[in-house]
Write an enzyme that holds these catalytic residues in place. Structure first.
Site: not given
Ligand SMILES: [Zn+2]
Length: 1029
Positions: A260, A262, A372, A577
């Site tokens: 993951h 971001d 997430d 997000h």
């Molecule tokens: Zn995230």
């Protein structure tokens, strides 16, 4: 075997095994102490420091100065490039040799001009394999480069992870040498680690735990750490245990590598590009060594970055995608926020994402992937289905603070009835480590035991990137089918969801939104980002509509498709997000605001160009026309002067649906606005529709509908009441507002400037006042009542300098209803106004888009807004959330000046019949002035929709065809509808199409003399491909 006396003492046996592999105790004589053999220093190490993130080709031409291990460099966000010369000693022939590199910064190894591996201590990657078996003929000497980012896996938070970054942090390299790596020791250690974990996790209630205990104990007996020839016997014993199989019914874990990343969070966008490079090149190295390894990877934007910055790596990725091992998932441009983006933004997330995946890798994604994100709109199932996606994966609802979500595998049904197969990995994580714990938790936590026998385990370091490691793969490799643990297969989203689909008869259905009972402050935090998002959504809509009209009306105009795609991609990126929710550091906020500015300035220019093309030819007798981009006729007061000019020059104009009309300056309203000040200082405003009474503090003493005399404000209460709450969450500062904040409610009472009349009536009446929130913060508001307008507008300016405070505005209304209604993407939904159950009160702060409404039978009140998303409604008080003041991860979050407008709209009947939905659009989509129009220009309408409830939202050029438009409509009332779409444009043919603009294979749509007849189910979204003559 087992011939020695073994006493019944589980504890000593277990701890004996633990000490045998401890990296703290007894390393002089235990197995762990033998992991590394001889070491050898580098021949030379030199460095070059730069504040910029520069390409390799530029870095290698710089002057490198000698560097001594331990020396510090920095500050935060700079980059230190290292040049390493090394020679592997002759005597290491036959050995596995690693470059050992430990630093608190994130590193990338470059060899022969290409990135080859990431090195991140926090991601357990501290060595780069130089050779697996050093042989004659192999080069002894080589030069490597390490690009070291002055930030950690999670940025550089000062004191805690989510604290604002320390701008002056220093970094260093703590270890840089060559070392012999004893692979046989590593393998045996992994055997021991897995057995010890099995002993602990299966516990004393399980006989397999004891079998693991005696196996591990006997392995200690057999193994002499100083004598590698004793290792095989111990390994055999472990192997025997691991290969004792399960029965047929055991749960199946679908393991998939994941990382993951971001797109921006505690680090800026630019660093994310390098995080992708570091993480994914490491994945490719692992794939080369582990032929079964499968990796899932989301976010088209990140692939696009890697394609631009690391073209060599991107080609390698493409090859592994073709082999079905590096699997693009998700189908969206970024893993966006699941609540706040508009319906059209959500569609574009999929459209840009899916088109990218199709173009670069040959296929559309079949799964939506948002592990997430902070809650999921009830409109998403329909959007997925419209984009060729029938499956959804997340796990975030495991973060719920109040209620435990009841399913892990289920069908999720949206507001229109669309359903998608949904899976929440029961391990409640998207960054597992392939450990026994992950496998045991997956089985134990599965809330669909007996219904769903397959689960996902996503393994690999995440959030800040990192991804899987060889050790994680080695762990899983041991327990494919080990009695007592679930079966493990290296799988793919396709493999998982196919298995779930094949056996879905007993699955339950969850209808409506997936509301996250946490992070509810993210509907409000970073108000400027929210405003940028809404305004850019509106602007891009208007650019597309006006450009389509210009293209049809003026053959010299060319549709700005490329520019629009660039702008959309910037807007979509900012919907990531941690950006749109406002949970990012200040650097990210700055970047996001720059992107909004870019969209705004390009968009404004494109809009002007389209408008110019639409009204060209009016130079001689120029006057001003007005463009209405919405699909209904509007009669509104417009200001002909620049914003802020006092008094503004106003005009009343009637503009047809998706069309334009010339302003006639002498039009007078049927009922001019009157405004009178009473002796006690209260002000009365009236426009024939509404009658408002404001006190000196700007509070609404009364608001009534003139025709029926129906009062909207609750008895003895005041509307437009500003309130401030203490806002100190438990940890996640920018993210969370807690239930207890309600207990600290304080009305804003101090008047700086009492209500005074600004515009005295006629076309507009308005009243201005100022309040003091505290010594540092003030609110200045203009309350505006326009002729012909069914709502009262509150144009608001706030100077905000608070710490951990939450500003809201309350409207206690004379309405009794168990539910309030909130606009979401292409529709609306209801949430309770009472606090009966934990599921009800956990939604004490909720999100909505342009409006929220509280109605009883026959009457209701709606709050409209132009850039807010947070609401709450308890009993009869509808509250709009305005500003927060969290201090982490951005210490300056929301400090400064803010402008926003909201409106209050009482209405008879239900909100659907009262056109609340259209009024909220009107507030958000201003009529656009078009100077230099010909005065003889007749009112002109390009599109209109007959019949109730269906909104024509989008008019754009088709993606693949220049001479075609795509129009998107949705049923907004929540009922079935039959309507006709009429157009003045000359159409050759029309087709239904999906959200990816693929025409319906069943054939074209008839075009009758009155237009295109269309049927809608409640909340159905329909797109049409219109081929122009
Ligand atoms: Zn995230």
């Amino acid at each position: 075997m087992y011939h020695q006396p073994v006493l019944k003492n589980r504890r000593t046996l277990l701890e004996r095994a633990e000490k045998f592999i401890s990296d703290i105790y007894f390393t002089d004589c235990n197995l762990r102490g033998r992991l590394y053999g001889d070491t050898c220093p580098l021949q030379s190490l030199s460095s070059f420091l730069t504040p910029k993130r520069i390409p390799f080709s530029e870095a290698v031409t710089q002057t490198f100065q000698p560097y001594t291990v331990g020396d510090s460099f920095g500050p935060t966000w700079w980059t230190c490039w290292f040049k390493l010369s090394l020679t592997i000693p002759d005597k290491w022939r036959g050995k596995e040799v690693h470059l050992r590199w430990e630093s608190d910064g994130e590193g990338m190894v470059w060899k022969d001009g290409e990135p080859v591996q990431g090195l991140t201590k926090e991601g357990e990657k501290t060595s780069y394999i130089l050779t697996e078996r050093f042989q004659d003929g192999e080069p002894h000497s080589m030069t490597l480069y390490v690009e070291l980012a002055c930030n950690g896996l999670f940025g550089a938070g000062q004191g805690s992870m989510i604290a604002a970054p320390d701008p002056n942090r220093k970094f260093s390299v703590q270890k840089a040498d060559l070392v012999v790596f004893n692979r046989d020791v590593r393998e045996l250690l992994t055997d021991f680690e897995m057995l010890v974990d099995i002993i602990k996790l299966l516990g004393e209630g399980d006989q397999r735990g004891f079998q693991a205990l005696f196996t591990a104990n006997e392995m200690v007996n057999l193994c002499d750490p100083a004598n590698p020839s004793t290792f095989p016997a111990a390994r055999n014993l472990a192997q025997k245990f691991f290969s004792q199989r399960n029965g047929e019914s055991q749960h199946v874990v679908h393991a998939m590598g994941h990382c993951h990343i971001d797109s921006a969070w505690l680090w800026p966008y630019e660093e994310t590009i390098r995080k992708c490079g570091r993480s994914w090149v490491t994945v490719i190295r692992l794939m080369e060594k582990n032929p079964n390894f499968i990796f899932t990877c989301s976010q088209a934007q990140q692939f696009q970055w890697v394609k631009e910055w690391y073209p060599g790596l991107f080609s390698q990725i493409q090859r592994f995608v073709q082999k079905g091992r590096f699997i693009p998932v998700g189908g969206t441009w970024v893993e966006m926020d699941g609540n706040l983006p508009s319906g059209e933004s959500m569609v574009r997330q999929f459209l840009e994402g899916q088109n990218f995946f199709k173009a670069e890798f040959g296929n559309y994604c079949k799964e939506f992937w948002l592990p997430d994100t902070f809650g999921y709109s009830a409109q998403l199932p329909q959007m997925m289905q419209g984009c060729g996606i029938t499956r959804f994966l997340t796990q975030k609802l495991s973060w719920n603070l109040v209620n435990t979500f009841p399913h892990n595998t289920f069908f999720w049904e949206g507001i229109d009835g669309s359903r998608v197969l949904t899976h929440f990995p029961p391990g409640n994580s998207y960054e597992m480590k392939g450990k026994v714990e992950d496998l045991v938790n997956t089985v134990k936590n599965n809330k669909d035991k007996g219904r769903a026998n397959h689960s996902a385990v996503l393994f690999g370091f995440g959030d800040g990137g990192g991804g899987p490691t060889q050790l994680m793969l080695d762990r899983l490799e041991r327990v494919w089918d080990t009695d007592g643990l679930p079966k493990v297969c290296m799988s793919s989203p396709e493999g998982l969801f196919r298995a779930l689909q094949d056996d879905s008869g007993l699955l339950c259905t969850w209808s409506g939104e997936l509301f996250l009972e946490l992070h509810n402050g993210t509907y409000t935090t970073q108000a400027k980002i929210k405003r940028g998002n809404r305004q850019c959504e509106v602007l891009l809509h208007d650019v597309e509509v006006s450009s389509c009209l210009a293209m049809c009306q003026n053959k010299t105009f060319s549709y700005p498709a490329t520019k629009l795609q660039e702008m959309w991609r910037l807007l979509l990126l900012n919907q990531f997000h941690d950006v749109l929710p406002g949970s990012c550091i200040e650097m990210v906020v700055d970047d996001a605001l720059v992107y909004y500015k870019e969209v705004e300035s390009s968009g404004t220019r494109l809009l002007e160009e389209a408008c110019k093309a639409l009204v060209s030819g009016g130079q001689a007798d120029a006057c001003t026309a007005v463009l209405n981009t919405l699909a209904w006729e509007r009669t509104e007061v417009v200001s002909l002067t620049e914003e802020g000019t006092a008094p503004p020059k106003l005009a009343l104009v009637k503009v047809p649906s998706v069309g334009l009309a010339v302003i006639q300056e002498d039009v007078t309203p049927s009922f001019p606005v009157t405004i009178t000040t009473q002796a006690n200082g209260t002000v009365h405003m009236e426009n024939g529709i509404l009658r408002a009474v404001l006190d000196q503090r700007g509070c609404l003493v009364s608001l009534s509908l003139v025709n029926t005399n129906r009062e909207a404000i609750a008895d003895g209460c005041l509307g437009n009441q500003f309130v401030v709450f203490d806002d100190v969450p438990l940890y996640w500062d920018a993210w969370d507002v807690m239930d207890y904040h309600f207990q600290t409610r304080k009305p804003v009472l101090e008047v700086v400037k009492p209500a005074t009349v600004m515009s005295s009536g006629g076309l507009r009446g308005s009243v201005c006042f100022s309040l003091r929130v505290s010594g540092h913060s003030t609110i200045t508001q203009e309350v505006i009542l326009d002729a012909e307008c069914p709502y009262l507008k509150f144009s608001t300016q706030v100077e905000w300098a608070e710490s951990h405070k939450f500003l809201k505005v309350e409207f206690p209304v004379r309405v009794r209803s168990p539910n309030a209604t909130y606009e979401i993407q292409f529709g609306h939904l209801q949430r309770p106004t009472h606090r009966n159950t934990s599921w009800d009160w956990a939604r004490f702060e909720v999100w909505g888009h342009k409006w929220a409404d509280l109605s009883e039978h026959g009457f209701g009140v709606a709050v409209l807004n132009d850039c807010k998303y947070g609401y709450s409604c308890h009993q009869n008080t509808l509250t709009l959330s305005l500003l927060r003041a969290p201090k982490a991860p951005d210490v300056h979050a929301d400090m400064g000046s803010h402008r926003f407008t909201y409106a209050l709209m009482p209405h008879m009947g239900c909100f659907q019949e009262a056109n609340v939905i259209q009024c909220a659009y009107n507030l958000n989509f201003p009529l656009r002035l078009m100077p230099k129009a010909a005065s003889h220009q007749q009112p002109w309408s390009a599109f209109s929709v007959s019949g109730d409830g269906v909104i024509l939202e989008t008019i754009k050029q088709a993606e693949a065809q220049n001479n075609a438009l795509v129009v998107r409509l949705y049923e907004s009332h929540g009922g079935s509808a039959s309507v006709t779409l009429s157009t003045r444009l000359a159409l050759r043919e029309a087709w239904h199409c999906d959200l990816l603009e693929r025409p319906d294979p069943k054939g074209g749509v008839p075009i009758t003399s009155s237009g295109i007849p269309l049927d809608f189910r409640p909340f159905q979204v329909r797109s049409l491909l219109l081929h122009l003559e």
